[in-house]
Design an enzyme around this catalytic site. Structure first.
Site, short mmCIF file in Angstrom:
data_model
loop_
_atom_site.label_atom_id
_atom_site.label_comp_id
_atom_site.label_asym_id
_atom_site.label_seq_id
_atom_site.Cartn_x
_atom_site.Cartn_y
_atom_site.Cartn_z
N GLU A 95 -23.14 -24.46 -5.90
CA GLU A 95 -23.56 -23.75 -7.11
C GLU A 95 -22.82 -22.44 -7.30
O GLU A 95 -22.41 -21.81 -6.33
CB GLU A 95 -25.06 -23.42 -7.00
CG GLU A 95 -25.90 -24.66 -6.99
CD GLU A 95 -27.36 -24.38 -6.71
OE1 GLU A 95 -28.02 -25.25 -6.16
OE2 GLU A 95 -27.82 -23.26 -7.02
N CYS A 114 -21.26 -15.23 -9.09
CA CYS A 114 -21.74 -15.42 -7.71
C CYS A 114 -21.27 -16.81 -7.26
O CYS A 114 -21.56 -17.80 -7.92
CB CYS A 114 -23.26 -15.34 -7.76
SG CYS A 114 -24.05 -15.73 -6.22
N CYS A 121 -25.97 -24.43 4.41
CA CYS A 121 -25.83 -23.29 5.32
C CYS A 121 -26.58 -23.57 6.61
O CYS A 121 -27.68 -24.12 6.58
CB CYS A 121 -26.40 -22.03 4.66
SG CYS A 121 -26.21 -20.55 5.69
N CYS A 125 -32.33 -19.45 6.75
CA CYS A 125 -33.35 -18.46 6.37
C CYS A 125 -34.44 -19.20 5.58
O CYS A 125 -34.13 -19.92 4.63
CB CYS A 125 -32.75 -17.37 5.50
SG CYS A 125 -31.32 -16.60 6.28
N CYS A 128 -34.83 -19.20 1.66
CA CYS A 128 -33.63 -19.54 0.90
C CYS A 128 -33.52 -21.05 0.75
O CYS A 128 -33.60 -21.79 1.75
CB CYS A 128 -32.41 -18.99 1.64
SG CYS A 128 -30.84 -19.60 1.01
N CYS A 344 -29.56 -18.71 -4.46
CA CYS A 344 -28.61 -19.70 -3.99
C CYS A 344 -29.27 -21.00 -3.56
O CYS A 344 -30.26 -21.00 -2.86
CB CYS A 344 -27.76 -19.12 -2.87
SG CYS A 344 -28.66 -18.55 -1.43
N1 SAH Z 1 -25.35 -16.28 3.49
C1 SAH Z 1 -25.04 -15.02 2.96
C2 SAH Z 1 -24.61 -15.06 1.51
C3 SAH Z 1 -25.32 -16.01 0.61
S1 SAH Z 1 -27.04 -15.69 0.39
C4 SAH Z 1 -26.18 -14.06 3.13
O1 SAH Z 1 -27.27 -14.49 3.49
O2 SAH Z 1 -25.96 -12.88 2.94
C5 SAH Z 1 -26.95 -14.37 -0.78
C6 SAH Z 1 -28.18 -13.54 -0.92
O3 SAH Z 1 -29.23 -14.28 -1.57
C7 SAH Z 1 -28.72 -13.08 0.42
O4 SAH Z 1 -28.93 -11.69 0.42
C8 SAH Z 1 -30.01 -13.85 0.49
O5 SAH Z 1 -30.91 -13.22 1.31
C9 SAH Z 1 -30.44 -13.95 -0.95
N2 SAH Z 1 -31.48 -14.94 -1.20
C10 SAH Z 1 -31.61 -16.17 -0.69
N3 SAH Z 1 -32.74 -16.77 -1.13
C11 SAH Z 1 -33.35 -15.89 -1.94
C12 SAH Z 1 -34.56 -15.90 -2.70
N4 SAH Z 1 -35.36 -16.96 -2.68
N5 SAH Z 1 -34.86 -14.81 -3.42
C13 SAH Z 1 -34.06 -13.73 -3.43
N6 SAH Z 1 -32.91 -13.64 -2.73
C14 SAH Z 1 -32.55 -14.71 -1.99
FE1 SF4 Z 2 -27.65 -19.10 4.60
FE2 SF4 Z 2 -29.38 -18.70 2.62
FE3 SF4 Z 2 -29.65 -17.38 4.92
FE4 SF4 Z 2 -27.62 -16.76 3.28
S1 SF4 Z 2 -29.80 -16.51 2.86
S2 SF4 Z 2 -27.55 -17.07 5.51
S3 SF4 Z 2 -27.18 -18.82 2.43
S4 SF4 Z 2 -29.81 -19.60 4.66
#
Ligand code: SAH
Ligand code: SF4
Length: 390
Positions: A95, A114, A121, A125, A128, A344
């Site tokens: 995406e 973005c 990944c 997390c 996410c 994401c």
């Molecule tokens: N993996 C990297 C970059 C991609 S994620 C990282 O984690 O930094 C990019 C951002 O989107 C990160 O700061 C992540 O914490 C945030 N993100 C992921 N899921 C989210 C959600 N449900 N609401 C808000 N931010 C989110």
């Molecule tokens: Fe991976 Fe999503 Fe965590 Fe970023 S926020 S490191 S994309 S699992």
């Protein structure tokens, strides 16, 4: 069988020149092709009237003009946010999100894209959607760049991309070679021609990757997805914290800021009742005090299969005030495209279909139990996610 031809945009000028040279073609053809890739409306070398037909055929036989197919485009925020689901040759989906910010009070309009660095990944997390999908594979350089070319083509009139952020799917520092190659082309005037200051790479805290970037010198703005200053909670929210604890991440980011003279951004996804307490604000402030840092607070985008919600705005404001009182600049960011799931991986997750209800219920319960234990200060006994230790 996936198309085996490499993506043309992934070749550096040197590689393209060498490929052309081996066919007795002059070096200027490389610039010509790059210019056509980044500015024209051609859909293949065959569309370029400036190329001899035999060369155009050779280029199209050897390379793909684009490695991404825009399968779905969804608008929200009255057309200000546009999300694209791209299909890759092997069927994987990634995406990108294009965000338009109109000009305001002496500030020019911005168009921020973005992009994704991996399909899925491995970090996992739990808030996410990409993390829930798991890891599929690293993206090729061309697959990273072709998301940008796709957005570029969708801009209207005199609009130009002003900022690129690696905040889509994937952990860019676990695919750092390809990300650095892509950034070099984004920087290059023959590519997108975007200054390093306008490119941000976000990491969940891959310490060896941060150290490697520091040795290379400033390439882009570094953003750290910190989410919690306390290890027990960060172990749950960002599972690679079990490998590189938060103090090590901040130490590496601090060295990076000092060595490059560039401020590091820290992102906190604000999750109601989980990481938004006074104790969390104070732990974060303590870690970052005196650093060249800026904190961004972003309300959690609601994602399915978590027991959590965004923190209420007054709670976010209170959190911000405590960070600010410690002398650390802080900004509350509006989350864009909530209704299209612009965080994401959300669109890809929807496509993947919902897991069976009992699995979802188990996941919610596990997260509730884990975050409650973390809030009591108990460290997680879960292992480091597989695939993060590069
Ligand atoms: N993996 C990297 C970059 C991609 S994620 C990282 O984690 O930094 C990019 C951002 O989107 C990160 O700061 C992540 O914490 C945030 N993100 C992921 N899921 C989210 C959600 N449900 N609401 C808000 N931010 C989110
Ligand atoms: Fe991976 Fe999503 Fe965590 Fe970023 S926020 S490191 S994309 S699992």
């Amino acid at each position: 069988m996936p198309d085996p031809r490499p993506g043309l945009s992934g070749l550096s000028l040197g590689e393209l020149t060498a490929w052309l040279g081996a066919r007795g073609e002059p070096a200027y053809r490389a610039r010509q092709l790059q210019q056509a890739l980044w500015t024209g409306t051609a859909t293949g070398a065959a569309d370029l009237t400036t190329l001899p037909q035999a060369l155009a055929e050779a280029v199209d036989d050897a390379f793909r003009w684009s490695t991404v197919v825009d399968e779905t485009l969804v608008d929200s925020d009255g057309g200000q946010t546009e999300k694209a689901l791209h299909r890759l040759a092997d069927g994987a989906t990634i995406e990108s999100v294009l965000m338009h910010y109109p000009a305001s009070a002496g500030r020019r309009a911005r168009h921020t894209l973005c992009i994704s660095s991996q399909a899925g990944c491995a970090v996992g997390c739990p808030f996410c959607a990409t993390g829930e999908l798991g890891f599929t594979r690293d993206l090729e350089t061309a697959e990273i760049l072709d998301q940008v070319r796709s957005a570029n083509r969708r801009l209207r009139g005199d609009e130009r991309l002003t900022n690129i952020v690696f905040m889509g799917m994937g952990e860019p520092l676990l695919n750092l070679d390809r990300v650095l190659e892509a950034v070099a082309t984004l920087n290059d005037p023959a590519g997108l021609g975007l200054g390093a200051r306008h490119i941000t790479v976000s990491t969940s805290g891959v310490v060896p990757g941060i150290r490697r970037l520091t040795a290379l010198g400033p390439q882009f703005t570094l953003a750290i997805s910190i989410h919690a200053g306390r290890d027990a909670l960060r172990d749950v929210l960002v599972p690679l914290n079990r490998r590189w604890p938060v103090a090590e991440v901040v130490a590496a980011a601090r060295d990076h800021a000092r060595a490059t003279g560039r401020r590091v951004s820290y992102e906190v996804t604000m999750i109601g009742g989980v990481n938004d307490t006074d104790a969390d604000a104070d732990a974060l402030a303590e870690l970052l005090r005196g650093d060249l840092a800026h904190v961004n607070l972003i309300p959690m985008n609601p994602v399915a299969h978590t027991p959590w919600q965004a923190s209420p705005m007054p709670v976010i404001e209170r959190f911000a005030a405590r960070i600010k009182a410690a002398g650390i600049p802080v900004t509350i960011r509006r989350n864009r495209g909530v209704e299209i799931g612009a965080a994401c991986g959300q669109l890809a997750a929807e496509r993947a279909g919902a897991p069976p209800a009992p699995a979802v219920a188990r996941r919610r319960l596990r997260l509730e139990t884990a975050s409650a234990a973390a809030l009591r200060g108990q460290r997680s006994e879960e292992p480091v996610p597989a695939g993060v230790d590069s």
